[in-house]
Design a protein around this motif. Structure first.
Motif, mmCIF file in Angstrom:
data_model
loop_
_atom_site.group_PDB
_atom_site.id
_atom_site.type_symbol
_atom_site.label_atom_id
_atom_site.label_comp_id
_atom_site.label_asym_id
_atom_site.label_seq_id
_atom_site.Cartn_x
_atom_site.Cartn_y
_atom_site.Cartn_z
ATOM 1 N N GLU A 388 0.813 -1.210 0.000
ATOM 2 C CA GLU A 388 0.000 0.000 0.000
ATOM 3 C C GLU A 388 0.852 1.269 0.000
ATOM 4 O OE1 GLU A 388 -3.174 0.107 -0.356
ATOM 5 O OE2 GLU A 388 -3.531 -2.054 -0.234
ATOM 6 N N ALA A 389 1.940 1.278 0.739
ATOM 7 C CA ALA A 389 2.831 2.442 0.817
ATOM 8 C C ALA A 389 4.203 2.056 0.290
ATOM 9 C CB ALA A 389 2.938 2.933 2.258
ATOM 10 N N GLN A 398 -0.067 5.931 6.644
ATOM 11 C CA GLN A 398 -1.166 5.033 6.312
ATOM 12 C C GLN A 398 -1.703 4.328 7.553
ATOM 13 O OE1 GLN A 398 -0.055 1.792 3.780
ATOM 14 N NE2 GLN A 398 -1.845 0.600 4.369
#
Length: 444
Positions: A388-389, A398
């Motif tokens: 995701e990051a 996040q």
């Protein structure tokens, strides 16, 4: 005339012989399964290229791994069940009702030692040799049992579909990439591969699973030139830059109109001076945009292996990355992609920046917020998620669901994160501490 006793002896020895043959058949199937699944396809291919027909047959056999395993398991189970049934009948005739328990004990020992452990141990010690010898008879077994295997396959897929599991018709059980990754992991754990070798090999395997957005230089860090500057100022900026290629924008940084290569600019200056009066002051009349190359834009979702092929095909080393709206997101170079395999590449022109990861004592590490999670994992042998990051600062934001203030502490994924420095809305520096079981995080 044949007596009942002699007839009984004949049946006894015939049954015992059948049990022995069935145990040998079971051992054959067990050894075949282990050899064909454990053998290296690269080694089999090498043997096949040298004229080994058995190795070529083994390669053909493992192409349809589902049908192969199905035939072997079917043959192995039929042999074991039939042997156990004959043994039960034999021991019951000889010892009465107590023969059932005795037959179970004896057959368990025989099957375990002689039909499972012994043949599989032998096969795993010489997988390619055994696979080459058993491939041809196994191929005939597969051909004979194909109709039965087809029915079993339909039944299995139907049952799995009831539980929401759908298998494609041509789906392979084995992944060649996973085999290589597994071999690398084993070699690393056994000490035959050091960390740097492991990282290089895994980096090459991961190129098709990663996109340029994960490794690109963010637009805020791109050194760019303003096309409205005087040519002599542009020339000075190019000479003072450690980079060979620099984007040129007009009006705003999003509007990239070209890419200047330092050598092309110096050649143009040389021609300009040679054809003029030789005075450097006259370089202010040089049209830099005629020297600039057309910018090469790529989407941020491009896989790294595909982009590397494009760089080599186009004979280019530099691309600007844009998102789905066409807005500039960053830039990526061929060197960036190569660094994902071999690690950081530096030369005498690279600025001597401070290391992004530094020891802070007591098991803590100071990490620059712009450090990518992948680089951090590779250097520290950690396993922080990067789905995701892409950067360590992005991961903290996040997980925190907010932009944390200096001094705030968080704990997730088995690590303690403390925000050391924040510049504006950007986390500049973090202190990261791997957490041990039972260790709590103090309140900020």
């Amino acid at each position: 005339m044949e007596t009942p006793e002699s007839s009984l002896d004949f049946v006894f020895w015939l049954t015992a012989g059948a049990i022995l043959c069935l145990l040998l058949i079971s051992a054959f199937f067990s050894a075949s399964e282990t050899a064909l699944t454990a053998s290296s396809r690269a080694r089999l291919r090498s043997r096949a290229d040298r004229g080994d027909r058995g190795a070529a047959a083994a390669l053909d056999a493992v192409e349809d791994s589902e049908r192969l395993i199905g035939a072997i398991l079917l043959g192995n189970n039929v042999a074991n069940i039939l042997a156990a049934s004959l043994a039960t009948a034999l021991f019951t005739r000889a010892f009465g009702s107590g023969g059932v328990a005795l037959a179970t004990l004896v057959m368990t020992v025989l099957v375990l030692i002689f039909a499972e452990v012994l043949p599989k141990t032998y096969a795993i010690s010489l997988p390619e040799s055994v696979a080459s010898r058993v491939a041809k008879p196994i191929r005939w077994v597969v051909m004979v049992l194909t109709p039965v295997i087809g029915v079993v396959r339909l039944i299995v897929r139907g049952i799995l579909r009831l539980f929401g599991v759908r298998l494609e018709a041509g789906q392979s059980v084995f992944s060649f990439r996973d085999e290589i990754a597994g071999a690398i992991a084993i070699g690393s754990s056994e000490g035959t591969l050091d960390k740097e070798e492991r990282d290089r090999l895994l980096g090459a395997l991961d190129l098709d699973n990663r996109t340029v957005s994960e490794i690109m230089l963010h637009r805020s860090q791109i050194e760019m030139l303003d096309a409205e500057l005087p040519p002599d100022d542009l020339l000075a900026a190019v000479l003072n830059s450690p980079h060979t290629r620099l984007p040129i924008y007009r009006g705003e940084r999003e509007n990239v109109v070209g890419v200047i290569h330092a050598k092309d600019l110096l050649r143009a200056v040389d021609r300009f001076l040679r054809t003029g009066d030789g005075k450097l002051d006259e370089a202010s009349d040089l049209d830099v945009m005629k020297v600039a190359m057309k910018p090469y834009f790529i989407p941020d979702t491009t896989p790294l292996d595909e982009q590397m092929r494009e760089f080599l095909k186009r004979r280019m080393h530099f691309a600007l990355v844009v998102d789905e709206y066409g807005d500039l997101r960053g830039l990526v170079t061929l060197e960036d992609i190569i660094e994902e395999i071999v690690g950081d590449i530096t030369d005498e022109m690279d600025p001597k920046a401070e290391r992004q990861i530094r020891a802070a004592g007591d098991g803590a590490w100071l990490v620059d917020g712009t450090t990518t999670i992948r680089d951090l994992n590779r250097e520290m042998d950690w396993s922080l998620p990067d789905d995701e990051a892409h950067t360590i600062a992005g991961l903290v934001i996040q997980e925190a669901q907010t932009i944390p203030a200096e001094g705030q502490v968080f704990a997730f994924h088995g690590f303690r994160f403390e925000v050391v420095t924040r510049k504006g809305n950007r986390i500049a520096m973090l202190k990261v501490v791997p957490l041990l079981p039972g260790v709590t995080v103090p309140e900020p």
